[in-house]
Design an enzyme around this catalytic site. Structure first.
Site, PDB file in Angstrom:
ATOM      1  N   GLY A 259       0.999  -1.483   0.297  1.00 39.50           N
ATOM      2  CA  GLY A 259       0.405   0.345  -0.518  1.00 39.50           C
ATOM      3  C   GLY A 259       0.741   1.070  -0.060  1.00 39.50           C
ATOM      4  O   GLY A 259      -0.084   2.162  -0.095  1.00 39.50           O
ATOM      5  N   ASP A 279      -5.779  -6.546  -4.500  1.00 41.57           N
ATOM      6  CA  ASP A 279      -4.620  -7.111  -4.682  1.00 41.57           C
ATOM      7  C   ASP A 279      -5.209  -8.476  -4.635  1.00 41.57           C
ATOM      8  O   ASP A 279      -6.037  -8.676  -4.251  1.00 41.57           O
ATOM      9  CB  ASP A 279      -3.673  -7.300  -3.732  1.00 41.57           C
ATOM     10  CG  ASP A 279      -2.397  -7.479  -3.178  1.00 41.57           C
ATOM     11  OD1 ASP A 279      -1.279  -6.797  -3.927  1.00 41.57           O
ATOM     12  OD2 ASP A 279      -2.152  -8.997  -3.230  1.00 41.57           O
ATOM     13  N   ASP A 305      -8.297 -10.710  -8.267  1.00 43.74           N
ATOM     14  CA  ASP A 305      -7.683 -11.007  -8.987  1.00 43.74           C
ATOM     15  C   ASP A 305      -7.315 -10.335  -9.994  1.00 43.74           C
ATOM     16  O   ASP A 305      -8.549  -9.806 -10.834  1.00 43.74           O
ATOM     17  CB  ASP A 305      -7.610 -12.372  -9.234  1.00 43.74           C
ATOM     18  CG  ASP A 305      -6.910 -13.111 -10.779  1.00 43.74           C
ATOM     19  OD1 ASP A 305      -6.409 -12.560 -11.085  1.00 43.74           O
ATOM     20  OD2 ASP A 305      -7.291 -14.198 -10.884  1.00 43.74           O
ATOM     21  N   CYS A 376       9.820  -4.161  -9.706  1.00 43.95           N
ATOM     22  CA  CYS A 376      10.794  -3.645  -9.314  1.00 43.95           C
ATOM     23  C   CYS A 376      11.808  -5.048  -9.540  1.00 43.95           C
ATOM     24  O   CYS A 376      11.970  -5.861  -9.116  1.00 43.95           O
ATOM     25  CB  CYS A 376      10.462  -3.700  -7.394  1.00 43.95           C
ATOM     26  SG  CYS A 376       9.981  -5.873  -6.572  1.00 43.95           S
TER      27      CYS A 376
END
Length: 435
Positions: A259, A279, A305, A376
């Site tokens: 978050g 999520d 989903d 990431c």
């Protein structure tokens, strides 16, 4: 019950490496048994063993007649714990050896005491020679302390920079702060840090993120409990800036847990129409709720989903942040267990999942709306190659240039490499729906 930090570290590393558990899950379980500085020592040892795993295993292998298996397997990790302390910590050799040997009793196998004692004492004697070997003669996975498959992918994607990325992954991560714009400017919060004698290392000019010269307990940060500041890497803080939400926007944060980016968007643009955070893991949404509560922000939080639309109300979104499920290979310095939990075969599966989510979420975006794709990861397959393919196959998708100095030559998004300006490895691509 007698607690021994080395025994807890061995159990923790065993759970991660042999049982595939996340360090984020396992470490707090063991830390809960400890108080004060012992928690930090346990973390230091666990992180260290996972950072240097191939090297430590190679050191131990050379001192053993046969590997430890079955019920003795946890003692393999106890030996790694001992060797890590001797090589990399300031604990005197004799103390590292005696405390590690004492752990055999706590682990309920006194028979292993002599073996652990002998291996560690022999290592102390042979240490200088083994250190020289690692530097000069070892294969890349031992030399760089990363899995071979990952090294090969980096060599293919970054022929000039792969060694720098591997070196950066071995560093201790910095502590970056995100100032809540609802309470303070970056400048006024820097003044509060100065008053509290907390030293600042740098400011990111793009996001106004602040990095400290050394990590401190969050409760020592001025106004942390009141929501004045949060912990978030500067690379992750680029998301809210790049998404550039406007007053009245209907915003979706996809794959939102824990978050940080949801909250940052709300801090930056409090007058958006609505924020929806989804999520797939309901358990992780607790963190989103906790962060929203501490910062006194509100969003509609849904366990859903992102590859499906059964959760969707039917109202299109003006702005979508898709923080896609990825390999996490850009944040290894923060999560060294990623190196050992991730497998080469995972990457193709992740790329396929990213494609599915991207295509599905694109259908929820208004014409003229913006989608920011983020990972990431440092792997081109998940990043520039993924976006290149999506734009080629999607008639109404237009790539918007992110004109940062770090942008790639082809200008397909913005790849931040680990330790670039002291940031985590991250990737962003900004897409606009033309019609």
């Amino acid at each position: 019950m007698t607690l021994n930090i080395r025994a807890l570290a061995a159990k923790c590393c065993y759970a991660v490496i042999d049982q595939g558990r996340s360090l984020n899950d396992e470490l707090p379980k063991q830390q809960d048994k400890l108080i004060g500085k012992d928690k930090g020592l346990l973390q230091e040892i666990c992180y260290g063993v996972l950072r240097y795993l191939p090297e430590l295993e190679n050191d131990v292998r050379g001192l053993m007649q046969k590997p430890l298996t079955g019920k003795q397997r946890v003692f393999h990790f106890l030996l790694l714990v001992g060797v890590y302390q001797i090589k990399y910590m300031r604990i005197p050799d004799h103390a590292a050896v005696s405390e590690t040997v004492a752990a055999t009793k706590v682990l309920k196998n006194n028979h292993m005491k002599a073996l652990v004692n002998a291996v560690l004492r022999n290592f102390v004697r042979a240490r200088d020679e083994s250190a020289e070997q690692v530097e000069t003669q070892q294969p890349d996975p031992i030399k760089f302390n990363h899995p071979g498959w990952f090294i090969k992918k980096l060599q293919a994607g970054y022929p000039e920079q792969w060694q720098n990325i591997l070196t950066a992954n071995q560093q201790r991560p910095p502590m970056w702060l995100r100032v809540n714009a609802q309470h303070h400017t970056s400048e006024s919060y820097q003044a509060l840090l100065a008053q509290a004698d907390i030293d600042i290392a740098a400011i990111d000019p793009l996001s106004q993120a602040i990095t400290l010269t050394k990590a401190i307990d969050v409760n020592k940060l001025p106004g942390f409990e009141q929501g004045w500041v949060s912990i978030q890497d500067a690379a992750a803080q680029q998301a809210a800036r790049l998404l550039d939400c406007q007053p009245g926007d209907n915003v979706l944060d996809c794959c939102a847990a824990p978050g940080g980016k949801t909250c940052h968007i709300l801090e930056q643009t409090p007058d958006i129409k609505a924020m929806t955070a989804i999520d797939i893991e309901a358990s992780r949404l607790t963190r989103v709720e906790d962060n929203l509560a501490r910062l006194n922000l509100s969003a509609q939080v849904i366990a859903a989903d992102a590859a499906k639309t059964d959760w969707w109300s039917g109202e299109l979104f003006d702005r979508i942040l898709l923080d896609a499920p990825c390999s996490g290979t850009g944040v290894i310095r923060r999560h060294p267990d990623i190196k050992w939990l991730r497998k080469a075969s995972d990457i193709d599966n992740l790329v396929l999942l990213q494609q599915q989510i991207l295509a599905n979420i694109w259908s929820l975006l208004k014409p003229g709306g913006t989608l920011l794709y983020a990972t990431c990861s440092v792997l081109p397959q998940e990043n520039a190659e993924q976006i290149k393919q999506f734009v080629a196959q999607t008639a109404d998708a237009k790539l918007v240039s992110i004109s940062e100095p770090q942008a790639s030559a082809e200008n397909i998004g913005w790849q931040i490499l680990p330790d670039e300006k002291n940031m985590d490895g991250f990737y962003y691509a900004k897409l606009v729906k033309t019609h």
